[in-house]
Design a protein around this motif. Structure first.
Motif, PDB file in Angstrom:
ATOM      1  N   SER A 197      17.698  48.645  47.399  1.00 44.49           N
ATOM      2  CA  SER A 197      16.520  48.666  46.755  1.00 44.49           C
ATOM      3  C   SER A 197      16.416  48.078  45.467  1.00 44.49           C
ATOM      4  CB  SER A 197      16.329  50.254  46.417  1.00 44.49           C
ATOM      5  OG  SER A 197      15.611  50.455  45.541  1.00 44.49           O
ATOM      6  N   LYS A 198      15.427  47.298  45.125  1.00 41.75           N
ATOM      7  CA  LYS A 198      15.352  46.518  43.994  1.00 41.75           C
ATOM      8  C   LYS A 198      14.962  47.281  42.849  1.00 41.75           C
ATOM      9  CE  LYS A 198      13.250  42.286  46.245  1.00 41.75           C
ATOM     10  NZ  LYS A 198      12.040  41.478  46.141  1.00 41.75           N
ATOM     11  N   SER A 199      14.866  48.584  43.031  1.00 41.16           N
ATOM     12  CA  SER A 199      14.638  49.745  41.801  1.00 41.16           C
ATOM     13  C   SER A 199      15.862  50.219  41.264  1.00 41.16           C
ATOM     14  CB  SER A 199      13.453  50.864  42.395  1.00 41.16           C
ATOM     15  OG  SER A 199      12.546  50.168  42.600  1.00 41.16           O
ATOM     16  N   HIS A 200      16.903  50.220  42.208  1.00 40.57           N
ATOM     17  CA  HIS A 200      18.262  50.912  42.063  1.00 40.57           C
ATOM     18  C   HIS A 200      19.114  50.094  41.593  1.00 40.57           C
ATOM     19  CE1 HIS A 200      15.945  54.061  44.346  1.00 40.57           C
ATOM     20  NE2 HIS A 200      16.647  54.829  43.850  1.00 40.57           N
TER      21      HIS A 200
ATOM     22  N   CYS B  83      23.961  47.050  34.402  1.00 36.60           N
ATOM     23  CA  CYS B  83      22.614  47.043  33.526  1.00 36.60           C
ATOM     24  C   CYS B  83      23.262  46.446  32.147  1.00 36.60           C
ATOM     25  CB  CYS B  83      21.905  48.135  33.342  1.00 36.60           C
ATOM     26  SG  CYS B  83      21.346  48.824  35.082  1.00 36.60           S
ATOM     27  N   ARG B  84      24.328  45.923  31.775  1.00 31.12           N
ATOM     28  CA  ARG B  84      24.859  45.410  30.489  1.00 31.12           C
ATOM     29  C   ARG B  84      25.343  44.056  30.345  1.00 31.12           C
ATOM     30  NH1 ARG B  84      28.366  50.924  28.719  1.00 31.12           N
ATOM     31  NH2 ARG B  84      26.633  52.575  29.029  1.00 31.12           N
ATOM     32  N   SER B  85      24.677  43.344  31.164  1.00 29.47           N
ATOM     33  CA  SER B  85      25.195  41.928  31.168  1.00 29.47           C
ATOM     34  C   SER B  85      24.133  40.909  30.547  1.00 29.47           C
ATOM     35  CB  SER B  85      25.521  41.355  32.576  1.00 29.47           C
ATOM     36  OG  SER B  85      25.847  40.173  32.696  1.00 29.47           O
ATOM     37  N   PRO B  86      24.746  40.000  29.806  1.00 28.90           N
ATOM     38  CA  PRO B  86      23.496  39.174  29.146  1.00 28.90           C
ATOM     39  C   PRO B  86      23.184  38.229  30.286  1.00 28.90           C
ATOM     40  CG  PRO B  86      25.980  38.607  28.512  1.00 28.90           C
ATOM     41  CD  PRO B  86      26.091  39.814  29.064  1.00 28.90           C
TER      42      PRO B  86
ATOM     43  N   ASP C 142      18.111  55.926  29.283  1.00 24.51           N
ATOM     44  CA  ASP C 142      19.548  56.649  28.876  1.00 24.51           C
ATOM     45  C   ASP C 142      20.712  56.082  29.186  1.00 24.51           C
ATOM     46  OD1 ASP C 142      21.099  58.711  27.714  1.00 24.51           O
ATOM     47  OD2 ASP C 142      20.817  60.063  29.348  1.00 24.51           O
ATOM     48  N   PRO C 143      20.973  54.817  28.773  1.00 26.27           N
ATOM     49  CA  PRO C 143      21.905  54.047  29.362  1.00 26.27           C
ATOM     50  C   PRO C 143      23.287  54.622  29.129  1.00 26.27           C
ATOM     51  CG  PRO C 143      21.042  52.911  27.077  1.00 26.27           C
ATOM     52  CD  PRO C 143      19.982  54.132  27.492  1.00 26.27           C
ATOM     53  N   ILE C 144      23.679  55.413  27.822  1.00 29.69           N
ATOM     54  CA  ILE C 144      24.918  55.807  27.658  1.00 29.69           C
ATOM     55  C   ILE C 144      25.102  57.244  28.374  1.00 29.69           C
ATOM     56  CG2 ILE C 144      26.438  56.682  25.892  1.00 29.69           C
ATOM     57  CD1 ILE C 144      25.551  54.884  24.006  1.00 29.69           C
ATOM     58  N   GLY C 145      24.184  58.117  28.338  1.00 26.94           N
ATOM     59  CA  GLY C 145      24.206  59.292  28.827  1.00 26.94           C
ATOM     60  C   GLY C 145      24.399  59.096  30.532  1.00 26.94           C
ATOM     61  N   ILE C 146      23.468  58.222  31.224  1.00 33.06           N
ATOM     62  CA  ILE C 146      23.758  58.154  32.534  1.00 33.06           C
ATOM     63  C   ILE C 146      25.014  57.406  33.049  1.00 33.06           C
ATOM     64  CG2 ILE C 146      22.798  56.528  34.578  1.00 33.06           C
ATOM     65  CD1 ILE C 146      20.024  57.514  33.786  1.00 33.06           C
ATOM     66  N   ASN C 147      25.528  56.562  32.053  1.00 37.34           N
ATOM     67  CA  ASN C 147      26.888  55.712  32.351  1.00 37.34           C
ATOM     68  C   ASN C 147      27.941  57.179  32.347  1.00 37.34           C
ATOM     69  OD1 ASN C 147      28.503  53.134  32.431  1.00 37.34           O
ATOM     70  ND2 ASN C 147      29.263  54.545  30.968  1.00 37.34           N
ATOM     71  N   LEU C 148      27.764  57.930  31.391  1.00 36.30           N
ATOM     72  CA  LEU C 148      28.756  59.229  31.416  1.00 36.30           C
ATOM     73  C   LEU C 148      28.695  59.931  32.718  1.00 36.30           C
ATOM     74  CD1 LEU C 148      28.640  60.366  27.632  1.00 36.30           C
ATOM     75  CD2 LEU C 148      30.519  59.232  28.798  1.00 36.30           C
ATOM     76  N   ARG C 149      27.480  60.082  33.166  1.00 35.18           N
ATOM     77  CA  ARG C 149      27.247  61.035  34.542  1.00 35.18           C
ATOM     78  C   ARG C 149      27.903  60.265  35.546  1.00 35.18           C
ATOM     79  NH1 ARG C 149      21.380  62.582  34.497  1.00 35.18           N
ATOM     80  NH2 ARG C 149      21.716  63.515  36.488  1.00 35.18           N
ATOM     81  N   LEU C 150      27.465  59.024  35.684  1.00 29.51           N
ATOM     82  CA  LEU C 150      28.196  58.291  36.903  1.00 29.51           C
ATOM     83  C   LEU C 150      29.538  58.318  36.842  1.00 29.51           C
ATOM     84  CD1 LEU C 150      25.804  54.901  36.701  1.00 29.51           C
ATOM     85  CD2 LEU C 150      25.841  57.000  38.665  1.00 29.51           C
TER      86      LEU C 150
ATOM     87  N   PHE D  89      25.097  60.383  41.695  1.00 24.66           N
ATOM     88  CA  PHE D  89      23.762  60.270  42.174  1.00 24.66           C
ATOM     89  C   PHE D  89      23.518  58.729  41.973  1.00 24.66           C
ATOM     90  CE2 PHE D  89      24.009  60.804  37.761  1.00 24.66           C
ATOM     91  CZ  PHE D  89      23.130  59.951  37.033  1.00 24.66           C
ATOM     92  N   HIS D  90      22.245  58.138  42.454  1.00 25.10           N
ATOM     93  CA  HIS D  90      22.150  56.714  42.348  1.00 25.10           C
ATOM     94  C   HIS D  90      20.667  56.604  41.620  1.00 25.10           C
ATOM     95  CE1 HIS D  90      22.085  52.891  44.790  1.00 25.10           C
ATOM     96  NE2 HIS D  90      21.913  52.557  43.558  1.00 25.10           N
ATOM     97  N   PRO D  91      20.872  56.146  40.120  1.00 26.49           N
ATOM     98  CA  PRO D  91      19.817  56.067  39.383  1.00 26.49           C
ATOM     99  C   PRO D  91      19.058  54.681  39.617  1.00 26.49           C
ATOM    100  CG  PRO D  91      21.742  55.598  38.113  1.00 26.49           C
ATOM    101  CD  PRO D  91      22.221  56.215  39.566  1.00 26.49           C
ATOM    102  N   THR D  92      17.803  54.878  38.887  1.00 32.20           N
ATOM    103  CA  THR D  92      17.181  53.405  39.138  1.00 32.20           C
ATOM    104  C   THR D  92      17.515  52.559  37.763  1.00 32.20           C
ATOM    105  OG1 THR D  92      15.152  54.586  38.128  1.00 32.20           O
ATOM    106  CG2 THR D  92      15.464  54.705  40.452  1.00 32.20           C
ATOM    107  N   ILE D  93      17.118  51.420  37.824  1.00 25.99           N
ATOM    108  CA  ILE D  93      17.319  50.521  36.731  1.00 25.99           C
ATOM    109  C   ILE D  93      16.425  50.955  35.456  1.00 25.99           C
ATOM    110  CG2 ILE D  93      17.031  48.261  35.753  1.00 25.99           C
ATOM    111  CD1 ILE D  93      17.458  47.240  38.580  1.00 25.99           C
TER     112      ILE D  93
END
Length: 652
Positions: free
Chosen positions: A366-369, A354-357, A584-592, A574-578
């Motif tokens: 899934s289009k949501s994930h 989720c970090r691309s220009p 929480d982009p930084i927090g979820i990235n750390l968890r992944l 886990f598999h988060p949604t977009i």
């Protein structure tokens, strides 16, 4: 409605010229070659005189055909053919002494003619053929079958004389010809400066298509599996790389409706067709074909390909390399067909995709994930390229472990130009895994229950099922000290190592240009800089890394008696949604990264193995494990992964 086909007369010349210009009015090349009203008017006169000269001189090498609607007594379509007496068309192909038209771009005219003739020669040599050079239909009469009638005239003549019918086609028009049995065998592209969107260069493409009469039934198309062994078997029975390339680009075009930002750079199909055709010249003897002969592949846009910009997901830092990365060149030298460069997390900093220009991609399930990262684009090219080269380790995304092993064998080796490459004498010697009753001798550890609490309940359940399968396959579960893995994980984002990403930026660039970065990447870098880490801090972390690596060397081992010892972890917790990532982009990235960040820090080799799917909130999603082995145990790990992936792939 009555359509009547006939040979053109001199009286038809004006109508044919008008239809010709109207038909190609949207053709970018035509307007690049004839950029002014004067040049277009002059071209119209040339086209008219060409018809008149062909009719009056009774030229045996050419024929102009028209289709009339007899009810309105009007020409609605025309075609121009070169007849079999012509083998090569040179400068004498001029329409008349008026050629070239006034104010036309002679350089582009000559360049196109040269490329078109070279393409024909690559396909047919100097052998006789029918060649359709132009076909056009009035816009208001398209879809009535007039063009098909004109093409079938050539097909009938060519078949009767057992000669091929050849033509060059734009990409959109090629669909009609494929329905009529034409196959693309080559192609070419022409860069037209300043004619694209916003004044950017425009790449004009044409395909070299041919209809032959000795093609077996069903061998004019391909729609099969892209795993490498299956693909090579298809080639053995007569499928051509060009058919595979055509199918791949059809899939790419169709998938744009689902996700349009998979590719940062997609190679023009004409260039790929030309490369595919050249494989037969490079390796004329089928018995000497290399392991990736005709295998399509893509690369993450952090790998250099000569002449193509490398962006690493950051347009502001893009540059055009003059030489290609060795890993890319190895694939080309092994017969691979380069398709393009895929989307990625900016500066390869992140695990969400989720970090691309260039756009956020979603999971193919899934289009949501999220699709995951940092190689987000590569993760959605399945069905397009069997292998995608990534950066960092280098890593490969492949359809199967066997495919990954094939690419690894092609690419492995010591690269002296890479200051971080390990000399060959430091790599582990390969010894095959010992088997007992058809089962591999291997031991494996897993994270402790406390670490697995980072996983969702469904992931813990799926992971337990995967562990049970590994035991049934002969794996011995053992207790492994998790502490060096957990401590190494903290070094990446909670230590100083993330500062290394800043070394990819020019001196002083971040302070002046940080607003050009993706907001999350900028926030990560600003947070790291705010820590004000010292050189002492960096060296402390380096010492910790060395300590943890030495500890793990005694854990993830290999010997002939006990076989290989590996660490098994969930590929993600886990598999988060977009939407969840956006909050929480930084927090979820750390968890992944709970079971992934330590792999690079500890210099481990890993294979991610799909383990079926599960259902969550009415959506079926994928689950997988990662099998990690010690430094240099690539071969042994790949062999183990091949043995276990089949049983793991069916987990529900």
């Amino acid at each position: 409605m009555v359509l009547q086909l006939s040979v053109a007369t001199a009286d038809d010349a004006e109508e044919i010229a008008s239809i010709h210009l109207a038909t190609f009015d949207e053709n970018v090349l035509l307007h690049a070659q004839f950029p002014t009203e004067v040049s277009l008017a002059s071209l119209h006169e040339c086209l008219k005189q060409d018809v008149i000269e062909t009719v009056k001189t009774g030229n045996p090498d050419k024929i102009d055909l028209v289709v009339r609607d007899t009810e309105i007594d009007q020409i609605i379509s025309f075609a121009k053919y070169d007849l079999p007496s012509i083998s090569v068309i040179g400068d004498d192909h001029a329409f008349s002494e008026l050629w070239p038209p006034k104010e036309s771009r002679r350089d582009l005219l000559e360049k196109y003619a040269t490329m078109a003739e070279a393409g024909k020669k690559r396909v047919l040599g100097v052998n006789p053929c029918y060649r359709m050079t132009f076909v056009g239909t009035r816009a208001e009469h398209r879809g009535r079958g007039a063009a098909t009638l004109l093409v079938k005239w050539g097909l009938s003549r060519a078949k009767k004389e057992n000669l091929p019918l050849y033509l060059e086609s734009t990409i959109p028009a090629s669909r009609l010809y494929r329905k009529l049995g034409f196959v693309t065998e080559d192609g070419f592209s022409l860069v037209l400066p300043g004619t694209g969107t916003g004044g950017q260069p425009y790449i004009y493409e044409e395909l070299c298509m041919v209809r032959r009469w000795d093609t077996e039934e069903g061998m004019d198309r391909w729609d099969s599996s892209l795993n490498i062994p299956s693909l090579l078997m298809d080639y053995e029975v007569g499928i051509t790389p060009q058919l595979v390339v055509q199918a791949i680009y059809d899939r790419i075009e169709a998938y744009k409706e689902v996700q349009s930002c998979v590719w940062i750079y997609l190679r023009p199909i004409g260039e790929v067709m030309q490369a595919a055709h050249a494989l037969y010249t490079r390796w004329p003897d089928a018995s000497t074909r290399p392991p990736l002969w005709g295998v399509p592949f893509s690369v993450k846009d952090s790998i250099n390909v000569a002449g193509i910009p490398t962006t690493t997901g950051c347009p502001a830092l893009a540059f055009t390399p003059t030489s290609s990365a060795p890993v890319f060149q190895h694939c080309i030298d092994a017969g691979g067909l380069f398709i393009g460069k895929t989307n990625m997390e900016q500066l390869a900093t992140g695990m969400t995709g989720c970090r691309s220009p260039f756009g956020t991609l979603h999971s193919t399930f899934s289009k949501s994930h999220i699709v995951g990262g940092s190689s987000s684009g590569s993760a959605v090219t399945r069905g397009v390229s069997p292998a995608c080269l990534h950066q960092d380790t280098v890593s490969f995304l492949a359809v199967t472990t066997e495919d990954a092993e094939t690419v690894w064998k092609v690419c492995k080796g010591y690269d002296k130009a890479d200051f971080f490459a390990k000399p060959s004498h430091l790599r582990q010697p390969f010894l095959p895994l010992s088997l007992s009753n058809g089962k591999a001798a291997f031991r494996f550890g897993t994270p402790p229950a406390s670490a697995l609490q980072a996983c969702s309940s469904i992931y813990r359940r799926q992971f337990a099922a995967a562990v049970s399968v590994l035991k049934s396959l002969g794996g011995e579960a053992i207790e492994i000290d998790w502490s060096p893995f957990a401590l190494a994980n903290d070094l990446l984002y909670n230590g100083t190592f993330v500062l290394e990403r800043l070394t990819t930026l020019p001196e002083g660039w971040f302070d002046k240009n940080k607003d050009l970065l993706h907001p999350t990447i900028r926030e990560v870098f600003e947070g790291v800089i705010a820590r004000k880490s010292s050189a002492v801090d960096v060296f402390r972390d380096l010492h910790k890394q060395a300590e943890y690596k030495r500890h793990v060397e005694d854990i993830l081992t290999y010997d002939e008696k006990d076989g290989i010892t590996v660490m098994i972890v969930p590929s993600a917790p886990f598999h988060p949604t977009i939407e969840e990532v956006s909050k929480d982009p930084i927090g979820i990235n750390l968890r992944l990264g709970a079971f992934a960040h330590f792999a690079n820090v500890l210099d481990l080799v890993g294979v991610a193995v799909p383990c079926g799917t599960y259902e969550e909130k009415g959506v079926r999603l994928p689950f997988g494990i990662t099998v990690l082995a010690g430094t240099g145990l690539d071969g042994q790990l790949l062999e183990l992964s091949k043995l276990i992936e089949g049983d793991l792939g069916d987990l529900e």
